[in-house]
Motif scaffolding. Structure first.
Motif, PDB file in Angstrom:
ATOM      1  N   MET A  47      52.507  57.226  17.260  1.00 40.70           N
ATOM      2  CA  MET A  47      52.372  56.169  16.254  1.00 40.70           C
ATOM      3  C   MET A  47      53.737  55.627  15.836  1.00 40.70           C
ATOM      4  O   MET A  47      53.914  54.416  15.674  1.00 40.70           O
ATOM      5  N   ALA A  48      54.711  56.508  15.648  1.00 37.85           N
ATOM      6  CA  ALA A  48      56.051  56.074  15.237  1.00 37.85           C
ATOM      7  C   ALA A  48      56.686  55.209  16.325  1.00 37.85           C
ATOM      8  O   ALA A  48      57.244  54.140  16.041  1.00 37.85           O
ATOM      9  N   LEU A  49      56.596  55.646  17.555  1.00 32.60           N
ATOM     10  CA  LEU A  49      57.186  54.870  18.648  1.00 32.60           C
ATOM     11  C   LEU A  49      56.465  53.535  18.837  1.00 32.60           C
ATOM     12  O   LEU A  49      57.099  52.522  19.145  1.00 32.60           O
ATOM     13  N   ALA A  50      55.155  53.508  18.617  1.00 30.50           N
ATOM     14  CA  ALA A  50      54.411  52.252  18.692  1.00 30.50           C
ATOM     15  C   ALA A  50      54.850  51.281  17.604  1.00 30.50           C
ATOM     16  O   ALA A  50      54.736  50.069  17.765  1.00 30.50           O
ATOM     17  N   ALA A  51      55.381  51.818  16.502  1.00 29.67           N
ATOM     18  CA  ALA A  51      55.882  50.985  15.399  1.00 29.67           C
ATOM     19  C   ALA A  51      57.371  50.681  15.563  1.00 29.67           C
ATOM     20  O   ALA A  51      58.038  50.298  14.612  1.00 29.67           O
ATOM     21  N   ASN A  52      57.892  50.877  16.788  1.00 25.03           N
ATOM     22  CA  ASN A  52      59.302  50.616  17.111  1.00 25.03           C
ATOM     23  C   ASN A  52      60.276  51.490  16.339  1.00 25.03           C
ATOM     24  O   ASN A  52      61.399  51.075  16.053  1.00 25.03           O
ATOM     25  N   ALA A  53      59.862  52.697  15.993  1.00 28.35           N
ATOM     26  CA  ALA A  53      60.752  53.638  15.319  1.00 28.35           C
ATOM     27  C   ALA A  53      61.821  54.119  16.287  1.00 28.35           C
ATOM     28  O   ALA A  53      61.610  54.167  17.503  1.00 28.35           O
ATOM     29  N   LYS A  54      62.975  54.461  15.745  1.00 33.71           N
ATOM     30  CA  LYS A  54      64.073  55.015  16.532  1.00 33.71           C
ATOM     31  C   LYS A  54      64.100  56.531  16.337  1.00 33.71           C
ATOM     32  O   LYS A  54      64.087  57.012  15.201  1.00 33.71           O
ATOM     33  N   PHE A  85      62.055  60.332  13.034  1.00 34.91           N
ATOM     34  CA  PHE A  85      62.133  58.928  13.404  1.00 34.91           C
ATOM     35  C   PHE A  85      62.641  58.108  12.232  1.00 34.91           C
ATOM     36  O   PHE A  85      62.353  58.406  11.082  1.00 34.91           O
ATOM     37  N   LEU A  86      63.372  57.070  12.545  1.00 37.42           N
ATOM     38  CA  LEU A  86      63.816  56.104  11.558  1.00 37.42           C
ATOM     39  C   LEU A  86      62.955  54.861  11.752  1.00 37.42           C
ATOM     40  O   LEU A  86      62.939  54.264  12.823  1.00 37.42           O
ATOM     41  N   ILE A  87      62.201  54.503  10.710  1.00 40.19           N
ATOM     42  CA  ILE A  87      61.268  53.387  10.769  1.00 40.19           C
ATOM     43  C   ILE A  87      61.740  52.300   9.814  1.00 40.19           C
ATOM     44  O   ILE A  87      62.050  52.576   8.660  1.00 40.19           O
ATOM     45  N   THR A  88      61.775  51.069  10.306  1.00 40.50           N
ATOM     46  CA  THR A  88      62.115  49.926   9.458  1.00 40.50           C
ATOM     47  C   THR A  88      60.830  49.225   9.070  1.00 40.50           C
ATOM     48  O   THR A  88      59.981  48.946   9.920  1.00 40.50           O
ATOM     49  N   ARG A  89      60.717  48.958   7.784  1.00 40.04           N
ATOM     50  CA  ARG A  89      59.529  48.288   7.264  1.00 40.04           C
ATOM     51  C   ARG A  89      59.976  47.375   6.130  1.00 40.04           C
ATOM     52  O   ARG A  89      60.571  47.847   5.167  1.00 40.04           O
TER      53      ARG A  89
END
Length: 167
Positions: free
Chosen positions: A53-60, A81-85
Motif C-alpha cells: 500500500m505504501a509503495l502504491a502511494a509512491n512512498a519512499k 516509508f516516507l509518505i507525502t500527502r
C-alpha cells in the motif's frame, strides 16, 4: 483476532526524526489519522500489505540503517516509508511482529486523541509520563474486530530534539 500487542506501534519518534528533512508544509491531524487507519489498523499491521500500500502511494523506503537505530526495529525487523500527502511528509513504520506507527510533525496531540476516541471503540486510557515521552495507551474493546489490540500515542516532551512530533 489480533493479540493485545498486535496493534502496538514501536517507539519510533526519536529514530525517524533524526536526519529527515521535514518540509515547510504542516502535517494535518486528519491526514495523519487517515494514514494510521489505512496503513496500520485496516491492514492489521501486516508488513507485506503495508509495504504494498505504501509503495502504491509512491512512498519512499527509509533505509534499513536508519530504521535499525530504533530499538524495536533492530530487535523485530520491519520496514519504514516516507509518505507525502498534501505537501507534508509522514513516516510510517511497521515491524515484523505487527507493530505499526505513523510519525507526524506539527500535529496537535489533542486533535489526534479526539480522532482516535471518536473513530474507535476504546477503553479507559492509561498514561505514562516517565522518560522523554508522554504515552497514552487505549485498549481496543468490543464491538471492534480489533478488540484486544492497543493503540498508543507517543508525544515527546519538549527539549529532547523532536518537539512538535508525535506517533
Amino acid at each position: 483476532m489480533p493479540n493485545q500487542h498486535s496493534l502496538m506501534p514501536s517507539l519510533f519518534v526519536a529514530t525517524l526524526s533524526i536526519g529527515l528533512a521535514w518540509p515547510t508544509f504542516a502535517a494535518t491531524s486528519n491526514d495523519a489519522f487517515a494514514l494510521f487507519d489505512a496503513l496500520c489498523v485496516s491492514t492489521n499491521s501486516d508488513l507485506a500489505l503495508v509495504e504494498r500500500m505504501a509503495l502504491a502511494a509512491n512512498a519512499k523506503p527509509i533505509p534499513p540503517e536508519m530504521l535499525n537505530l530504533d530499538q524495536a526495529m533492530a530487535e523485530h525487523g520491519g520496514k519504514g516509508f516516507l509518505i507525502t500527502r498534501g505537501g507534508a511528509k509522514y513516516s510510517v513504520a511497521v515491524t515484523r511482529n505487527r507493530g505499526c506507527s505513523v510519525l507526524a510533525v506539527g500535529v496537535l496531540p489533542v486533535e489526534i486523541r479526539k480522532l482516535l476516541q471518536t473513530n474507535y471503540p476504546l477503553g479507559k486510557p492509561t498514561q505514562d509520563s516517565s522518560g522523554t515521552q508522554n504515552i497514552t495507551l487505549w485498549p481496543i474493546v468490543a464491538p471492534s474486530r480489533y478488540r484486544g489490540g492497543v493503540i498508543m500515542l507517543n508525544v515527546p516532551k519538549p527539549g529532547f530534539g523532536v518537539d512538535d512530533a508525535l506517533s
